[in-house]
Design a protein around this motif. Sequence first.
Motif, PDB file in Angstrom:
ATOM      1  N   ASP A   4       0.841  -1.188   0.000  1.00 35.51           N
ATOM      2  CA  ASP A   4       0.000   0.000   0.000  1.00 35.51           C
ATOM      3  C   ASP A   4       0.881   1.244   0.000  1.00 35.51           C
ATOM      4  OD1 ASP A   4      -2.324  -1.509   0.103  1.00 35.51           O
ATOM      5  OD2 ASP A   4      -2.276  -1.612   2.308  1.00 35.51           O
ATOM      6  N   PRO A   5       0.309   2.395  -0.369  1.00 30.36           N
ATOM      7  CA  PRO A   5       1.087   3.636  -0.289  1.00 30.36           C
ATOM      8  C   PRO A   5       1.551   3.898   1.140  1.00 30.36           C
ATOM      9  CG  PRO A   5      -0.970   3.970  -1.498  1.00 30.36           C
ATOM     10  CD  PRO A   5      -1.051   2.607  -0.884  1.00 30.36           C
ATOM     11  N   ILE A   6       2.753   4.427   1.278  1.00 33.28           N
ATOM     12  CA  ILE A   6       3.269   4.761   2.602  1.00 33.28           C
ATOM     13  C   ILE A   6       2.464   5.922   3.170  1.00 33.28           C
ATOM     14  CG2 ILE A   6       5.244   5.711   3.857  1.00 33.28           C
ATOM     15  CD1 ILE A   6       7.058   4.201   1.960  1.00 33.28           C
ATOM     16  N   GLU A 542       5.943  -6.655 -10.724  1.00 27.93           N
ATOM     17  CA  GLU A 542       5.832  -5.339 -10.098  1.00 27.93           C
ATOM     18  C   GLU A 542       6.201  -4.267 -11.116  1.00 27.93           C
ATOM     19  OE1 GLU A 542       5.227  -2.165  -8.460  1.00 27.93           O
ATOM     20  OE2 GLU A 542       4.773  -3.851  -7.124  1.00 27.93           O
ATOM     21  N   ALA A 543       5.339  -3.241 -11.264  1.00 26.24           N
ATOM     22  CA  ALA A 543       5.522  -2.272 -12.347  1.00 26.24           C
ATOM     23  C   ALA A 543       5.767  -0.846 -11.874  1.00 26.24           C
ATOM     24  CB  ALA A 543       4.311  -2.297 -13.270  1.00 26.24           C
ATOM     25  N   ARG A 544       5.952  -0.623 -10.582  1.00 25.53           N
ATOM     26  CA  ARG A 544       6.161   0.755 -10.116  1.00 25.53           C
ATOM     27  C   ARG A 544       7.328   1.423 -10.827  1.00 25.53           C
ATOM     28  NH1 ARG A 544       9.950   3.007  -6.915  1.00 25.53           N
ATOM     29  NH2 ARG A 544       9.429   5.125  -6.211  1.00 25.53           N
ATOM     30  N   ARG A 545       8.429   0.705 -10.998  1.00 20.22           N
ATOM     31  CA  ARG A 545       9.635   1.328 -11.566  1.00 20.22           C
ATOM     32  C   ARG A 545       9.422   1.754 -13.025  1.00 20.22           C
ATOM     33  NH1 ARG A 545      14.136   1.795  -9.031  1.00 20.22           N
ATOM     34  NH2 ARG A 545      13.459   0.202  -7.570  1.00 20.22           N
ATOM     35  N   ALA A 546       8.448   1.155 -13.688  1.00 15.35           N
ATOM     36  CA  ALA A 546       8.127   1.613 -15.044  1.00 15.35           C
ATOM     37  C   ALA A 546       7.653   3.063 -15.002  1.00 15.35           C
ATOM     38  CB  ALA A 546       7.071   0.716 -15.668  1.00 15.35           C
ATOM     39  N   LEU A 547       6.903   3.422 -13.967  1.00 13.15           N
ATOM     40  CA  LEU A 547       6.454   4.803 -13.832  1.00 13.15           C
ATOM     41  C   LEU A 547       7.611   5.721 -13.447  1.00 13.15           C
ATOM     42  CD1 LEU A 547       3.045   4.198 -12.036  1.00 13.15           C
ATOM     43  CD2 LEU A 547       3.465   4.592 -14.472  1.00 13.15           C
ATOM     44  N   VAL A 548       8.553   5.215 -12.661  1.00 15.71           N
ATOM     45  CA  VAL A 548       9.759   5.993 -12.357  1.00 15.71           C
ATOM     46  C   VAL A 548      10.533   6.277 -13.639  1.00 15.71           C
ATOM     47  CG1 VAL A 548      11.997   5.959 -11.170  1.00 15.71           C
ATOM     48  CG2 VAL A 548       9.944   5.122  -9.986  1.00 15.71           C
ATOM     49  N   ALA A 549      10.715   5.232 -14.465  1.00 15.12           N
ATOM     50  CA  ALA A 549      11.413   5.419 -15.740  1.00 15.12           C
ATOM     51  C   ALA A 549      10.677   6.412 -16.620  1.00 15.12           C
ATOM     52  CB  ALA A 549      11.565   4.070 -16.452  1.00 15.12           C
ATOM     53  N   GLU A 550       9.348   6.328 -16.636  1.00 12.86           N
ATOM     54  CA  GLU A 550       8.567   7.264 -17.435  1.00 12.86           C
ATOM     55  C   GLU A 550       8.746   8.694 -16.936  1.00 12.86           C
ATOM     56  OE1 GLU A 550       3.974   7.975 -19.001  1.00 12.86           O
ATOM     57  OE2 GLU A 550       4.429   6.305 -17.634  1.00 12.86           O
ATOM     58  N   ASP A 574      -3.875   9.871  -9.001  1.00 16.51           N
ATOM     59  CA  ASP A 574      -3.638   9.128  -7.764  1.00 16.51           C
ATOM     60  C   ASP A 574      -2.723   7.947  -7.996  1.00 16.51           C
ATOM     61  OD1 ASP A 574      -5.287  10.851  -6.380  1.00 16.51           O
ATOM     62  OD2 ASP A 574      -7.045   9.531  -6.469  1.00 16.51           O
ATOM     63  N   GLU A 575      -2.912   7.256  -9.131  1.00 12.35           N
ATOM     64  CA  GLU A 575      -2.143   6.044  -9.398  1.00 12.35           C
ATOM     65  C   GLU A 575      -0.649   6.344  -9.464  1.00 12.35           C
ATOM     66  OE1 GLU A 575      -6.275   5.565 -10.600  1.00 12.35           O
ATOM     67  OE2 GLU A 575      -4.747   7.056 -11.131  1.00 12.35           O
ATOM     68  N   VAL A 576      -0.282   7.392 -10.199  1.00 14.35           N
ATOM     69  CA  VAL A 576       1.135   7.732 -10.345  1.00 14.35           C
ATOM     70  C   VAL A 576       1.687   8.302  -9.047  1.00 14.35           C
ATOM     71  CG1 VAL A 576       2.772   9.266 -11.508  1.00 14.35           C
ATOM     72  CG2 VAL A 576       1.064   8.020 -12.837  1.00 14.35           C
ATOM     73  N   ALA A 581       5.694   8.497  -5.554  1.00 11.71           N
ATOM     74  CA  ALA A 581       6.059   9.247  -4.355  1.00 11.71           C
ATOM     75  C   ALA A 581       5.804   8.482  -3.070  1.00 11.71           C
ATOM     76  CB  ALA A 581       5.304  10.576  -4.314  1.00 11.71           C
ATOM     77  N   ARG A 582       4.810   7.551  -3.077  1.00 12.18           N
ATOM     78  CA  ARG A 582       4.445   6.835  -1.854  1.00 12.18           C
ATOM     79  C   ARG A 582       4.710   5.333  -1.951  1.00 12.18           C
ATOM     80  NH1 ARG A 582      -1.493   8.222  -0.461  1.00 12.18           N
ATOM     81  NH2 ARG A 582      -0.873   7.482   1.618  1.00 12.18           N
ATOM     82  N   TYR A 583       5.336   4.909  -3.038  1.00 17.17           N
ATOM     83  CA  TYR A 583       5.856   3.547  -3.179  1.00 17.17           C
ATOM     84  C   TYR A 583       4.790   2.455  -3.152  1.00 17.17           C
ATOM     85  CZ  TYR A 583      10.415   5.721  -2.392  1.00 17.17           C
ATOM     86  OH  TYR A 583      11.544   6.505  -2.495  1.00 17.17           O
ATOM     87  N   ALA A 584       3.608   2.736  -3.662  1.00 17.07           N
ATOM     88  CA  ALA A 584       2.587   1.695  -3.763  1.00 17.07           C
ATOM     89  C   ALA A 584       2.911   0.758  -4.921  1.00 17.07           C
ATOM     90  CB  ALA A 584       1.216   2.315  -3.976  1.00 17.07           C
TER      91      ALA A 584
END
Length: 601
Positions: A4-6, A542-550, A574-576, A581-584
Motif C-alpha cells: 500500500d502507499p506509505i 511489479e511495475a512501479r519502476r516503469a512509472l519511475v522510468a517514465e 492518484d495512481e502515479v 512518491a508513496r511507493y505503492a
Amino acid sequence: MATDPIDYDALDEAADCSYWEYDPTLRGVAERLYPESDLNWARSRLSEFGEVLGHTVAHNADLIDENPPELHTYDDYGEVQNHVEYHPKQFENERITYEEFGLSHDVFHAPEGRDEPLNISHALLMQTYLSYADQGFTCPASMTVGAAIVLDKFDDGSLSGFFQQLTTDDYDDHIEGAMFLTEKQGGSDVGANETRAEPADPETVSDDAPEDAEVYRLYGEKWFCSNIDGQGALALARTPDAEEGTAGLSLFLVPHEVDGEPNGQLYRRLKDKLGTLSVPTGEIEFEGAEAYLVGEEERGFKYMAEMMNYERLSNAAASVSAIGRTLLAAKVRAADREAFGDVIQEYPLMRRDLVEMTVDYEAAAAFTFEAARLMDEREAEGDESEAYRLMRLLIPIAKYRTARMAVDGTSYAMEILGGNGYVSGFVTERFFRDAQVLPIWEGPSNVLSLDVLRALEREQAAESLLPYVQEKLDAVEHPHLEPLAEEVEAAFTDLQRGLGALAGEDGDYAQYQAKKLADLIFDVVTGALLLEQAQDDIERGEARRALVAEGFVNTRFRDESRHIDSGERFAMTDEVFDAVARYASVEPDALVDAPEPTADD
C-alpha cells in the motif's frame, strides 16, 4: 508482495523511524546490489542499522551539530597537544557504526554469520544509511574504509598493524583514517604540492614505528584536513630528488601521535565551516612528523587514486542520502500540513514536485550504485576489464551530478517545510548546510568533467560504454517501456554523435564541452538503467519502476516537457502519485490496460 502507499502522516518528522522501512528506494538498491547468497544477511544487517540510525544516531547527530568538535592546540603550559574535544555522543555513534555494525570491518573480514567478507559496495550502502543521520561523520567513516583499501592493495605488510586497526570491529582498538592532499598553492592541482619527505635518522624513530617500515619525516603544510586527528591518515609528499608533478609524489601513513606524544605536527586551527560540523577539518603544519612509506616511492598518486575512486563514490552516496533524508522530511510535511482546506500533498503542483523529486532520487541512487557494482566487478576482474573502463567513466560523473542534485534537492525540501525548514533544529536546515560541500569534496565539477575526458581518452571508455547502453535498451520489451526506450535511444544517438565530433576537435574544445558531455552520459545511462530495472521488475510482477522510468524520460528527453499545451498530467493522478512518491505497488497489466490521461480528463 503488494504494498500500500506509505502513510507519511504517521511520522512527526524524518526521525524516530527506521530508515530501512521508510526508504524503499534504498531497499531496492540492496535487492539489486547483493548476490543472492548475501541478500538475507544484508537485509537483516541493514534493517537493524536503519532502525538504530533513525532512533539514536540521528538525534545524537543533532546534538553534535549544536556542539561541534573543538581544537585545543596547546596545553596550559604552552606545549603542543593537538587535542580535539568531541561531544560524548560522537563516541556512541562511532561505537554503533564500527563495532555493532562493522562498517569498516565487514568488507575486509568475514562478519559473524558469514564465511567471507562482503563486497566494497556493502560499505558504500552502509555509508548511505549513515549519511541519512549524519553527513559529517560519514566523512571519517568513508576515509577509514578508503585508507584500508589502499593498505590492503599496496602495503608490503609493514603497515599491517594499521590495517588491522582500521578494520577491526573492536571499538577500543579501532582507529579512523584520513586523507591529507590539499595544499594552498595546489588545491585540485595535486602535482603542485610542496610537502617534503626526508628519510628519518634511525636514532630518532619512535618505539611505535612498525618494525619493517621505511620511516620518513614530513615538512610542509596541508590546508584542508578533514578528520584532522585520524590515527591512520594518508598524506602525499615529495621525497628528495623526486621529479616534479604528480609522478614524483609518494604516499605516507602519518599517525596523530607516536609514543603517546603529538607527532611532529601542529594543528593550527579548525575551519569555521558552513556544514558537516561533526567532522573536524583543519590546517596542519608538518614539522618533522614521523611518517611511514606506503608501497614504493613516487607511486603515491597512483595509490591515492584508488582511495579517490572510493571517496568519490562515497561522496555520491552521501548526496543520495541527503536527497533521501530531506525528501522524507518533505513528504512527512506534505502529508501533514493543511492549507486552504486540504493537506498540501493533494494539490496537483505539490504532487508534481514530490513525484519529480522522487524520480530524481531514484535516478541518483541507480547511477551511483551501478558505479559501485562496477567497482566490485573490477575488483574481481582487474584493470583490463570492461568493468574497470566503465567504472573510471561513471565514478566522476556520479560524484559530479549527484552532488549538484543534492544541493537542489535539499533546497527544495527546505522550501516545502516553509519557514521552519530554514530554522536551526529542523533537518532540512542542517542537511542544506551539509550538502553545500558535496560539489567541492573530492573535486569540483570542472575537474571531474575533465576526468571524464581522460577516461574516454586513456581507457577508451567509450568502447565499453556504447555496447553497455545498447544491451540495456535492447532488453526492453514491455509495451509501456518500448516508447520510453525509443526516447532514450534518440538521446543515445546524440551522445554517439557527440563523442565522434569531439574526437575530431582540439583539446580546448573538448574541455569546453566536457561538462555538457558528462551530463548527457548521466542522462542516457540513467535512462537505460531505469528501463532495465523496470523490465526486470515487470517480469517479477511489479511495475512501479516503469512509472519511475517514465517520469525520468518525461523530464530529461521529451520535447513536450518544455510545453504547457501538451496535455501531460503524469504526476497528477492518484495512481502515479501513490506509486512513485508513496511507493505503492503497481500491477504490470495496469500499464497496458489503463487509458492515458488526456487534456480533457
